[in-house]
Scaffold this motif. Structure first.
Motif, PDB file in Angstrom:
ATOM      1  N   SER A  98      16.838  19.516   7.407  1.00 22.03           N
ATOM      2  CA  SER A  98      15.714  19.237   6.525  1.00 22.03           C
ATOM      3  C   SER A  98      15.086  20.500   5.958  1.00 22.03           C
ATOM      4  CB  SER A  98      14.654  18.441   7.293  1.00 22.03           C
ATOM      5  OG  SER A  98      13.527  18.236   6.488  1.00 22.03           O
ATOM      6  N   GLU A  99      14.988  20.559   4.634  1.00 17.62           N
ATOM      7  CA  GLU A  99      14.359  21.689   3.955  1.00 17.62           C
ATOM      8  C   GLU A  99      12.834  21.585   4.011  1.00 17.62           C
ATOM      9  OE1 GLU A  99      15.902  24.293   2.405  1.00 17.62           O
ATOM     10  OE2 GLU A  99      17.936  23.601   2.758  1.00 17.62           O
ATOM     11  N   GLU A 100      12.303  20.345   4.096  1.00 15.29           N
ATOM     12  CA  GLU A 100      10.855  20.142   4.065  1.00 15.29           C
ATOM     13  C   GLU A 100      10.173  20.665   5.320  1.00 15.29           C
ATOM     14  OE1 GLU A 100      12.560  16.567   4.019  1.00 15.29           O
ATOM     15  OE2 GLU A 100      13.373  17.614   2.289  1.00 15.29           O
ATOM     16  N   LYS A 101      10.841  20.587   6.442  1.00 16.63           N
ATOM     17  CA  LYS A 101      10.260  21.054   7.692  1.00 16.63           C
ATOM     18  C   LYS A 101      11.247  21.986   8.381  1.00 16.63           C
ATOM     19  CE  LYS A 101      11.948  17.026  10.112  1.00 16.63           C
ATOM     20  NZ  LYS A 101      11.736  15.987  11.049  1.00 16.63           N
ATOM     21  N   LYS A 102      10.738  22.775   9.277  1.00 15.35           N
ATOM     22  CA  LYS A 102      11.599  23.698  10.026  1.00 15.35           C
ATOM     23  C   LYS A 102      12.541  22.871  10.897  1.00 15.35           C
ATOM     24  CE  LYS A 102      11.839  28.020  12.004  1.00 15.35           C
ATOM     25  NZ  LYS A 102      12.848  28.791  11.419  1.00 15.35           N
ATOM     26  N   SER A 103      13.825  22.913  10.620  1.00 16.34           N
ATOM     27  CA  SER A 103      14.776  22.104  11.379  1.00 16.34           C
ATOM     28  C   SER A 103      15.219  22.848  12.641  1.00 16.34           C
ATOM     29  CB  SER A 103      15.978  21.739  10.519  1.00 16.34           C
ATOM     30  OG  SER A 103      16.691  22.877  10.142  1.00 16.34           O
ATOM     31  N   THR A 104      15.562  22.077  13.646  1.00 16.98           N
ATOM     32  CA  THR A 104      16.015  22.632  14.922  1.00 16.98           C
ATOM     33  C   THR A 104      17.500  22.966  14.814  1.00 16.98           C
ATOM     34  OG1 THR A 104      14.419  21.250  16.083  1.00 16.98           O
ATOM     35  CG2 THR A 104      16.218  22.183  17.388  1.00 16.98           C
ATOM     36  N   PRO A 105      17.884  24.210  15.099  1.00 18.67           N
ATOM     37  CA  PRO A 105      19.314  24.549  15.065  1.00 18.67           C
ATOM     38  C   PRO A 105      20.033  24.104  16.335  1.00 18.67           C
ATOM     39  CG  PRO A 105      17.990  26.524  15.400  1.00 18.67           C
ATOM     40  CD  PRO A 105      17.046  25.393  15.265  1.00 18.67           C
ATOM     41  N   ILE A 106      21.250  23.644  16.143  1.00 17.29           N
ATOM     42  CA  ILE A 106      22.121  23.271  17.261  1.00 17.29           C
ATOM     43  C   ILE A 106      23.477  23.905  17.010  1.00 17.29           C
ATOM     44  CG2 ILE A 106      22.700  21.060  16.162  1.00 17.29           C
ATOM     45  CD1 ILE A 106      23.057  19.918  19.021  1.00 17.29           C
ATOM     46  N   ILE A 107      24.039  24.507  18.053  1.00 22.15           N
ATOM     47  CA  ILE A 107      25.382  25.075  17.955  1.00 22.15           C
ATOM     48  C   ILE A 107      26.333  24.138  18.690  1.00 22.15           C
ATOM     49  CG2 ILE A 107      25.015  26.626  19.937  1.00 22.15           C
ATOM     50  CD1 ILE A 107      26.879  28.650  18.466  1.00 22.15           C
ATOM     51  N   LEU A 108      27.392  23.735  17.995  1.00 24.87           N
ATOM     52  CA  LEU A 108      28.396  22.827  18.547  1.00 24.87           C
ATOM     53  C   LEU A 108      29.637  23.644  18.891  1.00 24.87           C
ATOM     54  CD1 LEU A 108      28.112  19.888  15.975  1.00 24.87           C
ATOM     55  CD2 LEU A 108      26.917  20.155  18.171  1.00 24.87           C
ATOM     56  N   LEU A 109      30.022  23.628  20.164  1.00 26.09           N
ATOM     57  CA  LEU A 109      31.123  24.464  20.650  1.00 26.09           C
ATOM     58  C   LEU A 109      32.293  23.593  21.097  1.00 26.09           C
ATOM     59  CD1 LEU A 109      28.941  26.866  22.840  1.00 26.09           C
ATOM     60  CD2 LEU A 109      29.626  27.136  20.441  1.00 26.09           C
ATOM     61  N   HIS A 110      33.409  23.735  20.403  1.00 28.93           N
ATOM     62  CA  HIS A 110      34.588  22.934  20.750  1.00 28.93           C
ATOM     63  C   HIS A 110      35.350  23.572  21.900  1.00 28.93           C
ATOM     64  CE1 HIS A 110      37.762  25.493  19.000  1.00 28.93           C
ATOM     65  NE2 HIS A 110      36.905  25.757  18.030  1.00 28.93           N
ATOM     66  N   GLY A 111      36.303  22.825  22.410  1.00 31.20           N
ATOM     67  CA  GLY A 111      37.128  23.301  23.516  1.00 31.20           C
ATOM     68  C   GLY A 111      38.518  23.680  23.060  1.00 31.20           C
ATOM     69  N   TRP A 112      39.403  23.786  24.027  1.00 36.24           N
ATOM     70  CA  TRP A 112      40.782  24.131  23.773  1.00 36.24           C
ATOM     71  C   TRP A 112      41.629  22.925  24.143  1.00 36.24           C
ATOM     72  CZ3 TRP A 112      45.225  24.203  26.629  1.00 36.24           C
ATOM     73  CH2 TRP A 112      46.298  24.880  26.071  1.00 36.24           C
ATOM     74  N   PRO A 113      42.574  22.548  23.363  1.00 32.20           N
ATOM     75  CA  PRO A 113      43.079  23.159  22.137  1.00 32.20           C
ATOM     76  C   PRO A 113      42.508  22.488  20.898  1.00 32.20           C
ATOM     77  CG  PRO A 113      44.685  21.567  22.894  1.00 32.20           C
ATOM     78  CD  PRO A 113      43.495  21.486  23.826  1.00 32.20           C
ATOM     79  N   SER A 114      41.259  22.334  20.814  1.00 34.03           N
ATOM     80  CA  SER A 114      40.632  21.582  19.736  1.00 34.03           C
ATOM     81  C   SER A 114      40.147  22.504  18.618  1.00 34.03           C
ATOM     82  CB  SER A 114      39.459  20.782  20.300  1.00 34.03           C
ATOM     83  OG  SER A 114      39.000  19.848  19.368  1.00 34.03           O
ATOM     84  N   THR A 115      39.425  21.907  17.666  1.00 33.30           N
ATOM     85  CA  THR A 115      38.844  22.648  16.542  1.00 33.30           C
ATOM     86  C   THR A 115      37.500  22.010  16.204  1.00 33.30           C
ATOM     87  OG1 THR A 115      39.738  21.221  14.799  1.00 33.30           O
ATOM     88  CG2 THR A 115      41.158  23.041  15.556  1.00 33.30           C
ATOM     89  N   VAL A 116      36.828  22.549  15.198  1.00 33.09           N
ATOM     90  CA  VAL A 116      35.568  21.955  14.750  1.00 33.09           C
ATOM     91  C   VAL A 116      35.778  20.553  14.182  1.00 33.09           C
ATOM     92  CG1 VAL A 116      34.395  24.155  14.365  1.00 33.09           C
ATOM     93  CG2 VAL A 116      35.710  23.118  12.504  1.00 33.09           C
ATOM     94  N   TRP A 117      37.015  20.159  13.957  1.00 28.16           N
ATOM     95  CA  TRP A 117      37.293  18.806  13.476  1.00 28.16           C
ATOM     96  C   TRP A 117      36.681  17.765  14.411  1.00 28.16           C
ATOM     97  CZ3 TRP A 117      38.493  15.933   9.508  1.00 28.16           C
ATOM     98  CH2 TRP A 117      38.931  14.622   9.704  1.00 28.16           C
ATOM     99  N   GLU A 118      36.631  18.063  15.714  1.00 31.77           N
ATOM    100  CA  GLU A 118      36.099  17.071  16.648  1.00 31.77           C
ATOM    101  C   GLU A 118      34.638  16.737  16.359  1.00 31.77           C
ATOM    102  OE1 GLU A 118      34.722  18.975  20.818  1.00 31.77           O
ATOM    103  OE2 GLU A 118      36.837  19.302  20.355  1.00 31.77           O
TER     104      GLU A 118
END
Length: 147
Positions: A49-69
């Motif tokens: 959301s641009e209107e309010k300060k949005s909370t960042p989240i980092i998504l960490l994949h495993g092996w042998p995966s990718t960000v596709w998950e």
């Protein structure tokens, strides 16, 4: 592995799998690359959301995966107002393979925190699976002030 099984999988991929569908889904996201230490790191960065300060989240994949998950989760999180950062592990997706020895989970934890700081996020939520869980746990241990 029986040749008949390999032929069945090859036929399925040739006849029914549309890689262009995967490209179309991935191309909805904003992709970036940056160098952190010895790692030429790929990541997806979708601002909430641009209107309010949005909370960042980092998504960490495993092996042998990718960000596709995370291809279904990212739009839902952004729609809920979260800013999503989803980096690719070295040698996965669009992150280059390691060029030096010793790229351990603790090295990746440091690299991911540096990425988040570089993007302007000093505090963030972590979600990880498989190796992402290990790296995420190390982030909370090494950088408790950031999570």
């Amino acid at each position: 592995m029986p040749v008949s099984y390999v032929n069945m999988v090859a036929n399925h991929l040739t006849d029914f799998y549309e890689i262009s569908d995967v490209h179309n889904v991935l191309n909805q996201f904003k992709h970036f690359k940056t160098v952190i230490g010895d790692i030429n790191l790929h990541f997806i960065h979708m601002v909430g959301s641009e209107e309010k300060k949005s909370t960042p989240i980092i998504l960490l994949h495993g092996w042998p995966s990718t960000v596709w998950e995370f291809h279904k989760s990212i739009p839902m999180l952004v729609e809920q107002g979260y800013t999503v950062v989803a980096p690719s592990l070295p040698g996965h997706g669009f992150t280059d393979p390691p060029t030096v020895a010793g790229i351990s989970p603790s090295v990746m934890a440091c690299a991911y925190v540096k990425l988040m700081y570089k993007l302007g996020y000093c505090r963030f939520i972590i979600h990880g699976g498989d190796w992402g869980t290990i790296i995420g746990s190390l982030i909370t241990y090494m950088y408790p002030e950031s999570v």
